[in-house]
Design a protein around this motif. Sequence first.
Motif, PDB file in Angstrom:
ATOM      1  N   HIS A 147      30.549 -74.079 -56.889  1.00 57.00           N
ATOM      2  CA  HIS A 147      29.154 -74.188 -57.310  1.00 57.00           C
ATOM      3  C   HIS A 147      28.825 -73.331 -58.530  1.00 57.00           C
ATOM      4  O   HIS A 147      27.832 -73.584 -59.202  1.00 57.00           O
ATOM      5  N   LEU A 148      29.637 -72.326 -58.823  1.00 57.71           N
ATOM      6  CA  LEU A 148      29.366 -71.503 -60.001  1.00 57.71           C
ATOM      7  C   LEU A 148      29.696 -72.238 -61.295  1.00 57.71           C
ATOM      8  O   LEU A 148      29.127 -71.946 -62.338  1.00 57.71           O
ATOM      9  N   LEU A 149      30.607 -73.188 -61.215  1.00 57.83           N
ATOM     10  CA  LEU A 149      30.999 -73.915 -62.424  1.00 57.83           C
ATOM     11  C   LEU A 149      29.852 -74.735 -63.004  1.00 57.83           C
ATOM     12  O   LEU A 149      29.851 -75.038 -64.189  1.00 57.83           O
ATOM     13  N   THR A 150      28.863 -75.075 -62.176  1.00 57.30           N
ATOM     14  CA  THR A 150      27.697 -75.792 -62.700  1.00 57.30           C
ATOM     15  C   THR A 150      26.713 -74.835 -63.355  1.00 57.30           C
ATOM     16  O   THR A 150      25.796 -75.280 -64.047  1.00 57.30           O
ATOM     17  N   GLN A 151      26.902 -73.536 -63.162  1.00 52.96           N
ATOM     18  CA  GLN A 151      25.974 -72.536 -63.692  1.00 52.96           C
ATOM     19  C   GLN A 151      26.543 -71.760 -64.876  1.00 52.96           C
ATOM     20  O   GLN A 151      25.791 -71.257 -65.692  1.00 52.96           O
ATOM     21  N   THR A 152      27.859 -71.639 -64.928  1.00 46.73           N
ATOM     22  CA  THR A 152      28.482 -70.818 -65.967  1.00 46.73           C
ATOM     23  C   THR A 152      29.883 -71.327 -66.266  1.00 46.73           C
ATOM     24  O   THR A 152      30.534 -71.915 -65.410  1.00 46.73           O
ATOM     25  N   LEU A 153      30.334 -71.093 -67.480  1.00 43.94           N
ATOM     26  CA  LEU A 153      31.695 -71.460 -67.849  1.00 43.94           C
ATOM     27  C   LEU A 153      32.693 -70.364 -67.497  1.00 43.94           C
ATOM     28  O   LEU A 153      33.891 -70.579 -67.517  1.00 43.94           O
ATOM     29  N   ASP A 154      32.179 -69.164 -67.183  1.00 46.52           N
ATOM     30  CA  ASP A 154      33.042 -68.026 -66.889  1.00 46.52           C
ATOM     31  C   ASP A 154      32.592 -67.332 -65.602  1.00 46.52           C
ATOM     32  O   ASP A 154      31.899 -66.309 -65.645  1.00 46.52           O
ATOM     33  N   PRO A 155      32.968 -67.872 -64.430  1.00 47.11           N
ATOM     34  CA  PRO A 155      32.555 -67.260 -63.167  1.00 47.11           C
ATOM     35  C   PRO A 155      33.021 -65.812 -63.007  1.00 47.11           C
ATOM     36  O   PRO A 155      32.326 -65.003 -62.412  1.00 47.11           O
ATOM     37  N   ASP A 156      34.186 -65.474 -63.560  1.00 45.67           N
ATOM     38  CA  ASP A 156      34.677 -64.092 -63.464  1.00 45.67           C
ATOM     39  C   ASP A 156      33.714 -63.131 -64.150  1.00 45.67           C
ATOM     40  O   ASP A 156      33.400 -62.069 -63.618  1.00 45.67           O
ATOM     41  N   LYS A 157      33.257 -63.510 -65.326  1.00 49.40           N
ATOM     42  CA  LYS A 157      32.326 -62.655 -66.067  1.00 49.40           C
ATOM     43  C   LYS A 157      31.017 -62.509 -65.294  1.00 49.40           C
ATOM     44  O   LYS A 157      30.465 -61.403 -65.207  1.00 49.40           O
ATOM     45  N   LEU A 158      30.516 -63.598 -64.715  1.00 50.72           N
ATOM     46  CA  LEU A 158      29.288 -63.540 -63.922  1.00 50.72           C
ATOM     47  C   LEU A 158      29.468 -62.596 -62.737  1.00 50.72           C
ATOM     48  O   LEU A 158      28.605 -61.751 -62.474  1.00 50.72           O
ATOM     49  N   TYR A 159      30.581 -62.710 -62.039  1.00 47.04           N
ATOM     50  CA  TYR A 159      30.837 -61.841 -60.887  1.00 47.04           C
ATOM     51  C   TYR A 159      30.883 -60.376 -61.313  1.00 47.04           C
ATOM     52  O   TYR A 159      30.277 -59.517 -60.673  1.00 47.04           O
ATOM     53  N   ARG A 160      31.612 -60.098 -62.414  1.00 41.01           N
ATOM     54  CA  ARG A 160      31.693 -58.710 -62.896  1.00 41.01           C
ATOM     55  C   ARG A 160      30.317 -58.176 -63.284  1.00 41.01           C
ATOM     56  O   ARG A 160      29.979 -57.027 -62.994  1.00 41.01           O
ATOM     57  N   GLU A 161      29.511 -58.998 -63.957  1.00 37.59           N
ATOM     58  CA  GLU A 161      28.165 -58.575 -64.358  1.00 37.59           C
ATOM     59  C   GLU A 161      27.270 -58.338 -63.145  1.00 37.59           C
ATOM     60  O   GLU A 161      26.501 -57.381 -63.106  1.00 37.59           O
ATOM     61  N   GLU A 162      27.352 -59.211 -62.148  1.00 38.09           N
ATOM     62  CA  GLU A 162      26.564 -59.036 -60.921  1.00 38.09           C
ATOM     63  C   GLU A 162      26.979 -57.756 -60.201  1.00 38.09           C
ATOM     64  O   GLU A 162      26.135 -57.014 -59.703  1.00 38.09           O
ATOM     65  N   LEU A 163      28.279 -57.506 -60.136  1.00 36.87           N
ATOM     66  CA  LEU A 163      28.772 -56.296 -59.486  1.00 36.87           C
ATOM     67  C   LEU A 163      28.321 -55.052 -60.252  1.00 36.87           C
ATOM     68  O   LEU A 163      27.878 -54.067 -59.645  1.00 36.87           O
ATOM     69  N   ALA A 164      28.392 -55.089 -61.581  1.00 33.39           N
ATOM     70  CA  ALA A 164      27.945 -53.951 -62.395  1.00 33.39           C
ATOM     71  C   ALA A 164      26.445 -53.707 -62.199  1.00 33.39           C
ATOM     72  O   ALA A 164      26.005 -52.555 -62.078  1.00 33.39           O
ATOM     73  N   GLN A 165      25.655 -54.769 -62.144  1.00 29.31           N
ATOM     74  CA  GLN A 165      24.220 -54.636 -61.921  1.00 29.31           C
ATOM     75  C   GLN A 165      23.939 -54.041 -60.544  1.00 29.31           C
ATOM     76  O   GLN A 165      23.060 -53.200 -60.390  1.00 29.31           O
ATOM     77  N   LEU A 166      24.697 -54.469 -59.558  1.00 31.75           N
ATOM     78  CA  LEU A 166      24.536 -53.936 -58.211  1.00 31.75           C
ATOM     79  C   LEU A 166      24.848 -52.439 -58.191  1.00 31.75           C
ATOM     80  O   LEU A 166      24.104 -51.644 -57.607  1.00 31.75           O
ATOM     81  N   VAL A 167      25.921 -52.044 -58.859  1.00 29.92           N
ATOM     82  CA  VAL A 167      26.291 -50.628 -58.930  1.00 29.92           C
ATOM     83  C   VAL A 167      25.202 -49.840 -59.649  1.00 29.92           C
ATOM     84  O   VAL A 167      24.802 -48.758 -59.200  1.00 29.92           O
ATOM     85  N   ARG A 168      24.691 -50.370 -60.766  1.00 28.97           N
ATOM     86  CA  ARG A 168      23.612 -49.686 -61.494  1.00 28.97           C
ATOM     87  C   ARG A 168      22.360 -49.557 -60.630  1.00 28.97           C
ATOM     88  O   ARG A 168      21.681 -48.532 -60.661  1.00 28.97           O
ATOM     89  N   SER A 169      22.046 -50.597 -59.856  1.00 29.06           N
ATOM     90  CA  SER A 169      20.841 -50.548 -59.016  1.00 29.06           C
ATOM     91  C   SER A 169      20.943 -49.468 -57.940  1.00 29.06           C
ATOM     92  O   SER A 169      19.932 -49.006 -57.442  1.00 29.06           O
ATOM     93  N   LEU A 170      22.171 -49.077 -57.601  1.00 28.25           N
ATOM     94  CA  LEU A 170      22.388 -48.018 -56.630  1.00 28.25           C
ATOM     95  C   LEU A 170      22.399 -46.641 -57.285  1.00 28.25           C
ATOM     96  O   LEU A 170      22.560 -45.631 -56.615  1.00 28.25           O
ATOM     97  N   GLY A 171      22.259 -46.616 -58.614  1.00 24.46           N
ATOM     98  CA  GLY A 171      22.246 -45.340 -59.330  1.00 24.46           C
ATOM     99  C   GLY A 171      23.632 -44.785 -59.560  1.00 24.46           C
ATOM    100  O   GLY A 171      23.771 -43.580 -59.810  1.00 24.46           O
ATOM    101  N   LEU A 172      24.635 -45.623 -59.485  1.00 19.22           N
ATOM    102  CA  LEU A 172      26.008 -45.172 -59.691  1.00 19.22           C
ATOM    103  C   LEU A 172      26.439 -45.506 -61.109  1.00 19.22           C
ATOM    104  O   LEU A 172      25.974 -46.474 -61.697  1.00 19.22           O
ATOM    105  N   ALA A 173      27.338 -44.728 -61.662  1.00 14.02           N
ATOM    106  CA  ALA A 173      27.821 -44.956 -63.021  1.00 14.02           C
ATOM    107  C   ALA A 173      28.840 -46.073 -63.035  1.00 14.02           C
ATOM    108  O   ALA A 173      29.592 -46.271 -62.076  1.00 14.02           O
ATOM    109  N   THR A 174      28.871 -46.839 -64.125  1.00 15.45           N
ATOM    110  CA  THR A 174      29.883 -47.876 -64.299  1.00 15.45           C
ATOM    111  C   THR A 174      30.782 -47.483 -65.456  1.00 15.45           C
ATOM    112  O   THR A 174      30.375 -46.791 -66.376  1.00 15.45           O
ATOM    113  N   ARG A 175      32.042 -47.941 -65.382  1.00 23.12           N
ATOM    114  CA  ARG A 175      32.991 -47.694 -66.471  1.00 23.12           C
ATOM    115  C   ARG A 175      32.866 -48.815 -67.481  1.00 23.12           C
ATOM    116  O   ARG A 175      32.682 -49.968 -67.124  1.00 23.12           O
ATOM    117  N   HIS A 176      32.972 -48.474 -68.729  1.00 28.93           N
ATOM    118  CA  HIS A 176      32.898 -49.483 -69.796  1.00 28.93           C
ATOM    119  C   HIS A 176      34.232 -49.637 -70.460  1.00 28.93           C
ATOM    120  O   HIS A 176      35.024 -48.855 -70.603  1.00 28.93           O
TER     121      HIS A 176
END
Length: 84
Positions: free
Chosen positions: A55-84
């Motif tokens: 179902h992600l293929l209908t929303q984005t061409l790069d599901p891996d990037k979406l997952y990584r961005e969602e995970l990074a946003q989740l980590v940021r929302s918890l007040g934790l630092a992310t690595r760049h």
Amino acid sequence: MARTVPRSGPSSCSGCSRRGRARAGLSERRPAAVALALCIWGHLHGLVSLEIYGHLLTQTLDPDKLYREELAQLVRSLGLATRH
């Protein structure tokens, strides 16, 4: 050949007693911590499920990037630092 039907109930598997103890331990946890853990699990499980069923293929061409961005946003929302 007779088919064996597994018994249901607490004695049907060796892991049941461990799971019972784990569930009993949840009552000792703070409700907010349990709610946060379930929220995180639900979010990530939902993304993985969408990917598995295509179902992600209908929303984005790069599901891996979406997952990584969602995970990074989740980590940021918890007040934790992310690595760049």
